[in-house]
Scaffold this motif. Structure first.
Motif, PDB file in Angstrom:
ATOM      1  N   UNK A   7       0.832  -1.199   0.000  1.00  0.00           N
ATOM      2  CA  UNK A   7       0.000   0.000   0.000  1.00  0.00           C
ATOM      3  C   UNK A   7       0.869   1.252   0.000  1.00  0.00           C
ATOM      4  N   UNK A   8       1.964   1.218   0.746  1.00  0.00           N
ATOM      5  CA  UNK A   8       2.893   2.349   0.750  1.00  0.00           C
ATOM      6  C   UNK A   8       3.533   2.518  -0.631  1.00  0.00           C
ATOM      7  N   UNK A   9       3.857   1.394  -1.267  1.00  0.00           N
ATOM      8  CA  UNK A   9       4.416   1.429  -2.617  1.00  0.00           C
ATOM      9  C   UNK A   9       3.437   2.074  -3.594  1.00  0.00           C
ATOM     10  N   UNK A  10       2.149   1.757  -3.446  1.00  0.00           N
ATOM     11  CA  UNK A  10       1.116   2.283  -4.331  1.00  0.00           C
ATOM     12  C   UNK A  10       0.762   3.733  -4.019  1.00  0.00           C
ATOM     13  N   UNK A  84      -5.360   3.549  -5.872  1.00  0.00           N
ATOM     14  CA  UNK A  84      -3.909   3.722  -5.874  1.00  0.00           C
ATOM     15  C   UNK A  84      -3.183   2.516  -6.462  1.00  0.00           C
ATOM     16  N   UNK A  85      -3.777   1.339  -6.307  1.00  0.00           N
ATOM     17  CA  UNK A  85      -3.165   0.120  -6.852  1.00  0.00           C
ATOM     18  C   UNK A  85      -3.301   0.075  -8.377  1.00  0.00           C
ATOM     19  N   UNK A  86      -4.511   0.261  -8.891  1.00  0.00           N
ATOM     20  CA  UNK A  86      -4.698   0.244 -10.341  1.00  0.00           C
ATOM     21  C   UNK A  86      -3.933   1.391 -10.992  1.00  0.00           C
ATOM     22  N   UNK A  87      -3.856   2.500 -10.294  1.00  0.00           N
ATOM     23  CA  UNK A  87      -3.122   3.659 -10.803  1.00  0.00           C
ATOM     24  C   UNK A  87      -1.652   3.315 -11.039  1.00  0.00           C
TER      25      UNK A  87
END
Length: 222
Positions: A7-10, A84-87
Motif C-alpha cells: 500500500x505504501x508502494x502504491x 492507488x493500486x490500479x493507478x
C-alpha cells in the motif's frame, strides 16, 4: 490503520520511480540524438512525456483519478474503479512498455510510431471529454474552463507528437498492417493495464487503496 508495504508502494514510492525513469530516458535520448532515427526518438520522447502526464494527473494539480472515476459512474469516486493500486499498475506498466519499445523499435518502427499517434489522440480525447463533463458539474461552483488534470500535457505535448508521428508514417508509406500493429499495442495497454485492473477493483471496492484527496477538484467540492 497501519498500511502494508505494498500500500505504501502504491502511494508515492512508485511515482518517484516513474519520474526517475523520465530523467533516465531524457539522458538516453540526448546521448543518442545524433545516431537515432526519428521513430526511436518519438517513442523515447513519449516515454519521457508519459511521466510528465502522470505528474499532472497525480502530483500537481492531481485529481484525475477522481474525475475518471466519476466518468465511470462510480458511487465512491475516491475508491473505485481507479484506486492507488490500479493507478500504479496502469501508469508504471505503460512506462515499462514504452521503454521496452524504445529499446526494440528497430523490429517494428512503423507500429511503434502508430502507437505514439494513437496514444496522444486517445489521451487528448479522453481528457477533453472528461474536462467538459467536469465543467458542467462545477460551473455553478465557479469553474470557468474545461481544464482537468492531464489536459495540459495532452494538448500541448502529446498532440504535437501525434502530428509528427502522422507525418513520419506518411513519409515512410506505413502499411495498414503496420498501423494496425500500433493500434494493437494501444488496445493491449488499455485492456491489460486499465480495463482488467478496473474490473477487479469494481468487484472488490477495496478502501485500502482509496485516494486521500480530490486534488484540483477539492476547491469545487466545498
Amino acid at each position: 490503520m497501519k498500511k502494508s508495504i505494498f500500500s505504501k508502494w502504491c502511494d508515492q514510492l512508485w511515482l518517484y520511480l516513474v519520474y526517475f525513469m523520465a530523467v533516465a530516458m531524457t539522458c538516453v535520448l540526448l546521448w543518442n540524438w545524433n545516431s537515432w532515427e526519428m521513430a526511436q526518438k518519438l517513442v523515447c520522447m513519449l516515454a519521457i512525456v508519459v511521466p510528465m502526464h502522470i505528474f499532472e494527473e497525480n502530483t500537481f494539480p492531481a485529481g484525475f483519478y477522481f474525475m475518471n472515476n466519476l466518468g465511470f459512474g462510480s458511487k465512491e469516486p475516491m475508491v473505485y474503479p481507479q484506486n492507488r493500486c490500479t493507478n500504479m499498475i496502469t501508469n508504471l506498466g505503460a512506462e515499462i512498455v514504452l521503454i521496452l519499445l524504445t529499446i526494440n523499435i528497430t523490429k517494428i518502427p512503423e507500429s511503434a510510431v502508430a502507437l505514439v499517434v494513437f496514444f496522444g489522440i486517445g489521451e487528448t480525447v479522453n481528457h477533453t471529454r472528461s474536462g467538459i463533463k467536469m465543467y458542467f458539474r462545477y460551473r455553478e461552483n465557479g469553474k470557468k474552463t474545461i481544464y482537468g488534470p492531464g489536459l495540459l500535457t495532452s494538448w500541448c505535448i502529446m498532440i504535437p507528437m501525434s502530428a509528427l508521428g502522422i507525418k513520419w508514417l506518411i513519409e515512410h508509406s506505413a502499411t495498414a498492417w503496420q498501423i494496425a500493429g500500433g493500434v494493437g499495442i494501444f488496445l493491449g495497454i488499455a485492456v491489460f493495464l486499465i480495463l482488467l485492473p478496473f474490473a477487479v477493483s469494481i468487484r472488490l471496492k477495496s478502501k485500502e487503496y482509496a485516494f486521500y484527496d480530490k486534488g484540483y477538484f477539492e476547491k469545487y467540492e466545498g
